[in-house]
Design an enzyme around this catalytic site. Structure first.
Site, PDB file in Angstrom:
ATOM      1  N   GLN A 203       0.829  -1.199   0.000  1.00 36.09           N
ATOM      2  CA  GLN A 203       0.000   0.000   0.000  1.00 36.09           C
ATOM      3  C   GLN A 203       0.871   1.260   0.000  1.00 36.09           C
ATOM      4  O   GLN A 203       0.569   2.230  -0.682  1.00 36.09           O
ATOM      5  CB  GLN A 203      -0.896  -0.028   1.242  1.00 36.09           C
ATOM      6  CG  GLN A 203      -2.100   0.900   1.158  1.00 36.09           C
ATOM      7  CD  GLN A 203      -3.190   0.329   0.268  1.00 36.09           C
ATOM      8  OE1 GLN A 203      -3.446  -0.855   0.306  1.00 36.09           O
ATOM      9  NE2 GLN A 203      -3.798   1.174  -0.535  1.00 36.09           N
ATOM     10  N   VAL A 234      -6.165   6.612  -3.826  1.00 34.68           N
ATOM     11  CA  VAL A 234      -5.516   5.398  -3.326  1.00 34.68           C
ATOM     12  C   VAL A 234      -5.589   5.435  -1.807  1.00 34.68           C
ATOM     13  O   VAL A 234      -5.376   6.490  -1.207  1.00 34.68           O
ATOM     14  CB  VAL A 234      -4.029   5.351  -3.778  1.00 34.68           C
ATOM     15  CG1 VAL A 234      -3.324   4.145  -3.191  1.00 34.68           C
ATOM     16  CG2 VAL A 234      -3.932   5.327  -5.296  1.00 34.68           C
ATOM     17  N   SER A 240      -6.345   1.114   5.154  1.00 33.03           N
ATOM     18  CA  SER A 240      -7.244   0.310   4.328  1.00 33.03           C
ATOM     19  C   SER A 240      -7.572  -0.999   5.029  1.00 33.03           C
ATOM     20  O   SER A 240      -6.679  -1.686   5.535  1.00 33.03           O
ATOM     21  CB  SER A 240      -6.588  -0.004   2.980  1.00 33.03           C
ATOM     22  OG  SER A 240      -7.315  -1.024   2.318  1.00 33.03           O
ATOM     23  N   GLU A 297     -19.984   1.132  -0.866  1.00 31.85           N
ATOM     24  CA  GLU A 297     -19.303   0.089  -1.644  1.00 31.85           C
ATOM     25  C   GLU A 297     -20.063  -1.237  -1.516  1.00 31.85           C
ATOM     26  O   GLU A 297     -19.773  -2.029  -0.612  1.00 31.85           O
ATOM     27  CB  GLU A 297     -17.851  -0.099  -1.161  1.00 31.85           C
ATOM     28  CG  GLU A 297     -16.947   1.071  -1.475  1.00 31.85           C
ATOM     29  CD  GLU A 297     -15.457   0.776  -1.260  1.00 31.85           C
ATOM     30  OE1 GLU A 297     -14.653   1.650  -1.583  1.00 31.85           O
ATOM     31  OE2 GLU A 297     -15.115  -0.329  -0.780  1.00 31.85           O
TER      32      GLU A 297
HETATM   33 ZN   LIG Z   1     -12.608  -3.172  -0.739  1.00 24.99          ZN
END
Ligand SMILES: [Zn+2]
Length: 330
Positions: A203, A234, A240, A297
């Site tokens: 990442q 990003v 994340s 999402e």
């Molecule tokens: Zn995802």
């Protein structure tokens, strides 16, 4: 007479040589002891795993023995056979440790990090956004919270398994496979895992690349400005959920775009209805963007265990709300 003299001077020379050798040897041993005690003091208190420990010891013993060797190199040929055998031994260790090198280095740095971060800590990124580093080994592994406010400092130490070419934490593998199998049974649904575990290091690489590309496109930008722009496209390293291995993006074989319209597919609808039975939640629901700080999402599912998943999905809340951590702790 002259012969005798020559012989005794040869003997003297030899004695001096032996003495020099002995001194060199003692020096090498002393050096080794100093290094070993430094290593024991510096590294052992931070470690807990037995196996990894021994591989680290091997790594650290390498420079040690090569030091010893280089001083021994000055010695005469007599000892070369001894030296050879110790070299053989060493190359055996080298092979073994290079096999384990990556993981043990990683472990070491994350151990250091987490013991450092324990008392920690509010900190700010270059844009001034306040956040805390979390200790991934603290509490229930299924309920680890990772977002822009709570970040991982380093790679997670997890065992992974591969599904559809993507890695996931091995502990969620069976539940995930079961969910996909049940969802596909007696239907024309066909799931595809399009994203799983991503290391914090990867990442970082992706993120830095993005920053440099942003700066290359507009050389007037400062690093901070470029960081801000990059972070909209990003995920910030350590922020994340894909860095945990507990998260998967699930799309359909005949709908592989990560866009909002995915929610209309039979795959997305079945997952939303049934995911909690397998311990998964729809992590970034519609209407909760101010809490999750992530857009809706419909493809992003997170494992939290059946109990938490049932509560979260039936009450229509987020993981942040379930854990009572909507804002960063004061
Ligand atoms: Zn995802």
């Amino acid at each position: 007479m002259a012969k005798k003299k020559r012989r005794s001077s040869a003997r003297k020379k030899r004695r001096a040589m032996l003495l020099r050798r002995a001194i060199l040897f003692i020096l090498a041993v002393l050096l080794m002891l100093v290094f070993l005690s430094w290593y024991l003091l510096e590294y052992l208190p931070n470690r807990n795993g037995g196996g990894a420990e021994s591989s680290i010891t091997q790594e650290y013993s390498q420079p040690e023995s090569s030091e010893e060797e280089s001083s021994e190199e000055e010695l005469s040929e007599e000892e070369s056979s001894e030296e050879e055998s110790s070299q053989e031994e060493e190359s055996y260790y080298e092979e073994e440790s290079s096999y384990e090198e990556e993981s043990s280095y990683e472990e070491e740095s994350s151990m250091e990090e987490s013991s450092e971060e324990e008392e920690s800590s509010h900190t700010e990124d270059v844009t001034g956004h306040g956040f805390m580093y979390i200790d991934p080994n603290e509490g229930d592994w299924r309920l680890i919270l990772v977002n822009k406010n709570y970040r991982l400092a380093e790679n997670m130490e997890i065992e992974t398994r591969t599904i559809h070419g993507e890695e996931v934490d091995a502990r969620i593998y069976d539940s995930l496979v079961q969910m996909l199998e049940d969802g596909e049974r007696d239907s024309d649904r066909e799931f595809l895992i399009c994203s799983g575990y991503r290391s914090v290091d990867l990442q970082k690489e992706l993120f830095e690349n993005k920053i440099w590309r942003v700066m290359a496109a507009d050389p007037d930008l400062s690093y901070e400005e470029a960081y801000e722009i990059a972070s909209t496209e990003v995920a910030i390293p350590g922020a994340s959920e894909h860095n945990t291995g507990l998260t998967v993006d699930i799309c359909a074989v005949d709908f592989q775009m990560l866009i909002e319209e995915y929610e209309e597919t039979s795959e997305a609808q079945w997952l939303k209805e049934n995911c909690y039975k397998y311990g998964f939640i729809l992590r970034y629901p519609k209407g909760k963007e101010d809490i999750t700080q992530i857009i809706y999402e419909p493809w992003h599912f997170r494992y939290v265990g059946v109990e938490a998943a049932t509560e979260i999905m039936t009450q229509g809340i987020t993981l942040e709300e379930y854990l009572g951590k909507v804002d960063v702790d004061e």
